[in-house]
Design a protein around this motif. Structure first.
Motif, PDB file in Angstrom:
ATOM      1  N   GLY A 170       0.780  -1.229   0.000  1.00 47.05           N
ATOM      2  CA  GLY A 170       0.000   0.000   0.000  1.00 47.05           C
ATOM      3  C   GLY A 170       0.809   1.274   0.000  1.00 47.05           C
ATOM      4  O   GLY A 170       0.251   2.366  -0.172  1.00 47.05           O
ATOM      5  N   SER A 171       2.116   1.189   0.148  1.00 48.85           N
ATOM      6  CA  SER A 171       2.954   2.394   0.160  1.00 48.85           C
ATOM      7  C   SER A 171       3.300   2.817  -1.259  1.00 48.85           C
ATOM      8  O   SER A 171       3.295   2.010  -2.192  1.00 48.85           O
ATOM      9  CB  SER A 171       4.240   2.124   0.951  1.00 48.85           C
ATOM     10  N   MET A 172       3.600   4.107  -1.421  1.00 49.73           N
ATOM     11  CA  MET A 172       4.028   4.628  -2.718  1.00 49.73           C
ATOM     12  C   MET A 172       5.543   4.500  -2.831  1.00 49.73           C
ATOM     13  O   MET A 172       6.285   4.859  -1.911  1.00 49.73           O
ATOM     14  CB  MET A 172       3.610   6.086  -2.875  1.00 49.73           C
ATOM     15  N   VAL A 173       6.010   3.991  -3.975  1.00 52.42           N
ATOM     16  CA  VAL A 173       7.425   3.721  -4.200  1.00 52.42           C
ATOM     17  C   VAL A 173       7.854   4.456  -5.469  1.00 52.42           C
ATOM     18  O   VAL A 173       7.152   4.413  -6.488  1.00 52.42           O
ATOM     19  CB  VAL A 173       7.686   2.211  -4.345  1.00 52.42           C
ATOM     20  N   VAL A 174       9.005   5.122  -5.411  1.00 51.10           N
ATOM     21  CA  VAL A 174       9.538   5.844  -6.569  1.00 51.10           C
ATOM     22  C   VAL A 174      10.330   4.875  -7.435  1.00 51.10           C
ATOM     23  O   VAL A 174      11.199   4.149  -6.940  1.00 51.10           O
ATOM     24  CB  VAL A 174      10.435   7.010  -6.127  1.00 51.10           C
ATOM     25  N   ILE A 175      10.053   4.864  -8.734  1.00 57.84           N
ATOM     26  CA  ILE A 175      10.790   3.994  -9.658  1.00 57.84           C
ATOM     27  C   ILE A 175      11.695   4.784 -10.593  1.00 57.84           C
ATOM     28  O   ILE A 175      12.464   4.196 -11.344  1.00 57.84           O
ATOM     29  CB  ILE A 175       9.835   3.116 -10.476  1.00 57.84           C
ATOM     30  N   GLY A 176      11.612   6.118 -10.573  1.00 58.57           N
ATOM     31  CA  GLY A 176      12.480   6.915 -11.440  1.00 58.57           C
ATOM     32  C   GLY A 176      12.300   8.391 -11.198  1.00 58.57           C
ATOM     33  O   GLY A 176      11.248   8.842 -10.726  1.00 58.57           O
TER      34      GLY A 176
END
Length: 859
Positions: A170-176
């Motif tokens: 459920g967490s937001m993750v940065v991919i770029g």
């Protein structure tokens, strides 16, 4: 509201009820399958609308986007630009969650700002061993000439965007990260504008955070970046937006932001470096530029010190930057921060600079330049996404699990050959979100790009951002280039947001008046000039072709000489040589293929399609100057061109002229809008000059082609009738004279009748007026040469005697006096065009490297 289909009765599921595939992360439902509260009102409202109504709203959104000219260019051919895709169902984020994301984005941008300052400053991270030197020095985005270049103020990184997805927990993750020329903010604003028009009450009742504060912050920040030494007391800085041009895939966004922010949109050729400053070249001279918001990639910004083959940048720009006499946002060299391998080291960098871990985590990443990471990547390829450290246009991350055995071995060989050029990331499946597809609510994977801008003392984040969704439910790659749609992103407030006014309050310090940018780059007025010329050239060609089709398909077959005269006129008017100027009996016996080529062959200079495409290309270059109504007609013409060959081919055996009528109508509408929808500035003046000049040339060529040769009474009558029909003057002629056609009266109507808006004298009269309004290029008392040339032609036409012009020569083969006059008109008007080009349009090149640097992308 029911959220599932009726499984007990076997009824088909309601298309307006959103369900998710089991076991996947979803934006609407939590891990236990319960609907999140902030989605309830939206989904209830959509269900009440019903599928038919939602479909109508979707079509309305598509029409608005098309009318706004919102495009995403997929190729250099302007006809291949596709309308920006917008899904009518927004992505929702509740305010509490967004506050956490916002804090994490601000912290991340602060860290990247510190990293950028360190890379081009003391390089403490390299000295302390936190970053491997090869990671920085081998990256294409690291620019050694930018060492020590600093923007005014504490923030070097002005704009930043981060691509995020929701992980399984459920967490937001940065991919770029995008730090060079972050794109998408303008499209997010366009999405918001469209959604507010399509769902006005739903938007209002949802209490959505506004986007205007982000762009106001950007405007104020750009003004503050101006080097202090450039400004006098009370002066406002000159800010420009540098674009690669109309063939950039995001060119619409460049024009949209230029209009919204109120800054001139310039290309590299519009700017020049002189006396240690950057200047904008305009009709009024040189205007000093203080700040450049660039949309050109780092390596292309200065052909003197960077890529020597670039024609997109400003020669000598880096030297002015080093002297601190211009500010560029984002700074040159910031592309080094886009290296996906940096995500592996961000936790260490955060501990070094901030003393704690980042609130917003990054996807687990690996750099193949490190032996341990390389071994892990090669052992776990099927679980990973492989990316180049230096991003290339048109290249995406490689999902290794989708490759066959041969492709996988080729990838392994490339990685082993240049390991420091590759990074890898764990594959995270994006969360699903509702999307309107095939008249039902379906699930699509989503990716959110949010934007951060440097403010006064801290960074500000756009509430929401640009959401993109996959083309299918199992799409791994989400990108605009492959057809992904976008969504408006709504951050929902718990109560109505206060309206922020930009007007000063009582007691506030008086604000300086905003500068009005009235100077246009000479490139823009040149494109307007040629936009007018190409439009009129196409208009005359279409009208002549329509006349020829009508005469050839008349009830009585034309005599052979008359038919040849009309066909030859097509070639001579359009200059599609050799065409019907060659003495080929087969060509005259079967002219259909040649006529079709004159209409539809876009690669044939002078054809209808070629002229209209040239007009469209000019329109793209000046897009920000055109009204919404003009843009709508431009889109109509583009649509007609896409289907032109099919419609003309189908009509060649019956009434091909009818397939040309929509283009005539569109060009007439465009002509009317030029008069009613454009401000009477220099740009409009040059557009009119181009139109008048081309119309006058076309009238002279038409008369010289049809009426100078003498063929006998019947053929002369047909030639005059065709000339009058092409010039839309046949009905007027018949009402006035009510007799059989007469060359004298016909010439009077087409040459010297001021009441006829298509006559030669009418065009010359308007041309004289428009030329007199142009800025004078010399200080002397003499008349400018273009005005002298037009006056010479005007006098010759005005003094001409129609009976003398209509009389044939001694051999009765041609009308020599008419030919002499029209030849003079053509020559002088050509000279006028050359004089205008030399006096007002800039064709000088800037400094270039004498030696090609051979700058190449990574292997």
């Amino acid at each position: 509201m029911s959220v599932t289909g009726n499984k007990m009765t076997g009824d088909p599921p309601d298309p307006m009820v959103y369900t998710r595939p089991p076991g996947l992360t979803d934006e609407v439902y939590d891990r236990e399958g319960r609907m999140r509260g902030h989605w309830q009102y939206l989904l209830d409202s959509l269900q009440q609308l019903g599928s038919d109504s939602l479909r109508e709203r979707q079509l309305k959104a598509e029409r608005i986007l098309r009318d706004d000219g919102a495009t995403y260019t997929l190729a250099s051919d302007s006809l291949n630009s596709r309308t920006w895709g917008l899904d009518p169902v927004p992505l929702l984020l509740e305010s509490e969650e967004w506050s956490q994301i916002e804090a994490g984005l601000i912290e991340r941008t602060e860290l990247l700002n510190l990293l950028l300052q360190d890379i081009y400053g003391p390089r403490e991270l390299l000295r302390c061993g936190i970053l491997p030197p090869e990671l920085i020095y081998s990256h294409q985005g690291f620019l050694r000439p930018c060492q020590g270049v600093q923007l005014p103020g504490e923030h070097q990184l002005i704009l930043h965007s981060a691509d995020m997805l929701r992980a399984a927990d459920g967490s937001m993750v940065v991919i770029g990260d995008r730090t060079q020329t972050p794109s998408g903010a303008g499209y997010a604003l366009e999405n918001r504008t469209v959604m507010r028009r399509v769902f006005p009450s739903l938007f209002r009742d949802s209490h959505v955070h506004r986007l205007s504060l982000f762009f106001n912050t950007l405007r104020h920040t750009l003004n503050r970046l101006a080097p202090p030494g450039n400004l006098s007391n009370g002066d406002l800085p000159t800010v420009v937006i540098l674009t690669p041009g109309a063939y950039s895939e995001t060119y619409f966004e460049h024009t949209y932001l230029a209009n919204y922010l109120g800054y001139p949109l310039v290309q590299g050729g519009d700017l020049t470096v002189r006396n240690g400053y950057v200047w904008m070249k305009s009709l009024d001279g040189l205007t000093r530029v203080d700040v450049i918001l660039r949309r050109v990639d780092d390596n292309f910004c200065d052909p003197v010190e960077l890529r020597s083959d670039s024609h997109l940048g400003v020669p000598g720009l880096l030297e002015v930057l080093r002297a601190g006499r211009v500010a560029v946002a984002n700074p040159l060299g910031s592309g080094v921060l886009e290296n996906p391998a940096l995500l592996k080291y961000l936790p260490r960098i955060s501990q070094y600079f901030l003393g704690h871990d980042l609130q917003l985590s990054s996807v687990p990443s690996y750099w193949c330049g490190e032996p341990d990471d390389l071994a892990y990547v090669l052992a776990n390829l099927d679980k990973l996404v492989i990316k180049r450290c230096s991003r290339r246009s048109g290249e995406y991350g490689v999902f290794v699990s989708d490759l066959d055995a041969r492709q996988k071995q080729e990838l392994i060989a490339r990685i082993k050959q240049h390991p420091h050029h590759f990074a890898a990331q764990d594959f995270l499946s994006p969360s699903l979100t509702p999307s309107w597809h095939d008249n039902s609510l379906t699930s699509r994977p989503s990716l959110l790009r949010s934007f951060t801008v440097a403010g006064q003392g801290a960074y500000a984040v756009m509430p929401g951002g640009l959401t993109r969704i996959g083309v299918d439910i199992d799409s791994r790659l989400i990108a605009n280039q492959i057809g992904s749609l976008s969504k408006d992103t709504w951050v929902l407030a718990s109560e109505p947001e206060k309206h922020l006014s930009l007007q000063p309050r009582p007691g506030d310090e008086p604000q300086p008046q905003l500068r009005q940018y009235t100077n246009l780059p000479s490139r823009m007025v040149e494109n307007l000039f040629w936009m007018g010329r190409y439009g009129e050239r196409a208009d005359t060609a279409i009208r002549l072709l329509r006349t020829v089709f009508m005469q050839l398909n008349a009830a009585q077959r034309l005599p052979e000489d008359s038919e040849r005269l009309l066909l030859r006129a097509v070639t001579e008017m359009t200059l599609t040589l050799p065409g019907f100027t060659s003495d080929d009996p087969k060509l005259y016996a079967h002219p259909e293929a040649e006529l079709l080529s004159v209409i539809c062959d876009s690669h044939r200079t002078g054809s209808v399609k070629s002229s209209l495409m040239a007009m469209l290309n000019c329109a793209e270059e000046v897009k920000e100057l055109l009204s919404a109504d003009i843009q709508r007609i431009i889109n109509d013409i583009r649509d007609e061109l896409n289907g032109l060959e099919g419609s003309v081919s189908r009509g060649m055996t019956s009434a091909p002229e009818e397939s040309l009528d929509p283009l005539i109508t569109a060009l007439l509408a465009l002509s009317g809008l030029y008069q009613d929808s454009m401000f009477r500035g220099l740009g409009w003046r040059f557009l009119q000059i181009g139109r008048r000049l081309e119309k006058a040339q076309q009238v002279a060529t038409l008369l010289r082609t049809l009426l100078v040769p003498v063929h006998g009474d019947s053929d002369d009558g047909l030639a005059l009738e065709s000339a009058l029909l092409t010039a839309e003057a046949l009905n007027t002629y018949r009402r006035r004279y009510r007799a059989e056609t007469n060359i004298v009266s016909g010439l009077g109507l087409l040459l010297v009748d001021r009441s006829n808006p298509r006559s030669l004298i009418y065009q010359l009269d308007k041309l004289r007026t428009d030329l007199a309004q142009l800025p004078k290029r010399s200080q002397g008392p003499e008349m400018p040469r273009e005005q002298r040339l037009v006056l010479e032609v005007y006098s010759a036409v005005q003094l001409a005697e129609m009976r003398l012009l209509a009389g044939p020569d001694a051999t009765a083969a041609s009308r020599v006096a008419l030919d002499t006059l029209l030849k003079l008109v053509q020559q002088r008007l050509n000279a006028v065009a050359v004089a205008i080009s030399e006096d007002f349009f800039d064709h000088t090149g800037g400094p270039q490297q004498l030696v090609n640097t051979g700058w190449k992308s990574e292997l």
